[in-house]
Design a protein around this motif. Structure first.
Motif, PDB file in Angstrom:
ATOM      1  N   THR A 269      10.688  -0.179  -8.971  1.00  0.00           N
ATOM      2  CA  THR A 269      10.590  -0.817  -7.707  1.00  0.00           C
ATOM      3  C   THR A 269      10.391  -0.612  -6.434  1.00  0.00           C
ATOM      4  N   HIS A 270       9.890  -1.252  -5.680  1.00  0.00           N
ATOM      5  CA  HIS A 270       9.721  -0.587  -4.259  1.00  0.00           C
ATOM      6  C   HIS A 270      10.933  -0.148  -3.653  1.00  0.00           C
TER       7      HIS A 270
ATOM      8  N   ALA B 282       0.885  -1.302  -0.029  1.00  0.00           N
ATOM      9  CA  ALA B 282      -0.060  -0.155   0.089  1.00  0.00           C
ATOM     10  C   ALA B 282       0.995   1.181  -0.064  1.00  0.00           C
ATOM     11  N   GLN B 283       1.886   1.249   0.726  1.00  0.00           N
ATOM     12  CA  GLN B 283       2.827   2.405   0.653  1.00  0.00           C
ATOM     13  C   GLN B 283       3.455   2.639  -0.485  1.00  0.00           C
ATOM     14  N   THR B 284       3.803   1.572  -1.105  1.00  0.00           N
ATOM     15  CA  THR B 284       4.512   1.640  -2.625  1.00  0.00           C
ATOM     16  C   THR B 284       3.468   2.315  -3.619  1.00  0.00           C
ATOM     17  N   GLU B 285       2.299   1.878  -3.514  1.00  0.00           N
ATOM     18  CA  GLU B 285       1.373   2.360  -4.398  1.00  0.00           C
ATOM     19  C   GLU B 285       0.992   3.950  -3.950  1.00  0.00           C
ATOM     20  N   TYR B 286       1.082   4.234  -2.614  1.00  0.00           N
ATOM     21  CA  TYR B 286       0.910   5.669  -2.202  1.00  0.00           C
ATOM     22  C   TYR B 286       2.067   6.464  -2.707  1.00  0.00           C
ATOM     23  N   ASP B 287       3.159   5.974  -2.565  1.00  0.00           N
ATOM     24  CA  ASP B 287       4.474   6.747  -3.144  1.00  0.00           C
ATOM     25  C   ASP B 287       4.465   6.794  -4.575  1.00  0.00           C
TER      26      ASP B 287
END
Length: 133
Positions: free
Chosen positions: A82-83, A42-47
């Motif tokens: 990537t993440h 979720a944090q990756t998508e938010y970023d």
């Protein structure tokens, strides 16, 4: 007699089809999804969304065009990050001083683009050679 043989053959055919289907079927395993892995995704998508929003601002678009990068190419590269690349980019973005963020942000974006060119993820700059060939 023929009717009995036909019934017997169809029974053997059905048995073999059911047995074959049960041997070929895929087995799935269910596992618990950890909170940390869910939050990381979720944090990756938010970023990623925050970075895409940043790229859409007029100042950033103008700076990218000065470097010869179109907004569409920048979006494509952000979507390919990537993440760990997103984390590194956001760390660099957050650690910069408040008033000097534009130039530093553009420099970080440029460096990320050069790195993705070197890794053959994209082909934006002609002066960057791919190291994975």
């Amino acid at each position: 007699m023929i009717n009995t043989k036909l019934k017997q053959a169809s029974i053997y055919l059905m048995i073999s089809l059911l047995l074959g289907a049960s041997l070929v079927s895929n087995h799935t395993n269910a596992a618990m999804v950890g909170t940390d892995s869910y939050l990381a995704a979720a944090q990756t998508e938010y970023d990623r969304e925050a970075l895409l929003t940043l790229i859409q601002t007029d100042d950033i678009k103008q700076q990218l065009e000065r470097y010869g990068v179109s907004a569409a190419d920048a979006e494509q590269r952000v979507n390919a990050m990537t993440h760990s690349e997103l984390l590194a980019f956001n760390d660099a973005l957050q650690s910069g001083p408040a008033g000097e963020g534009l130039l530093g942000t553009l420099l970080v974006v440029f460096v990320v683009f050069v790195i993705t060119d070197m890794l053959c993820a994209t082909d934006l700059f002609s002066f960057v050679n791919c190291i994975n060939k």
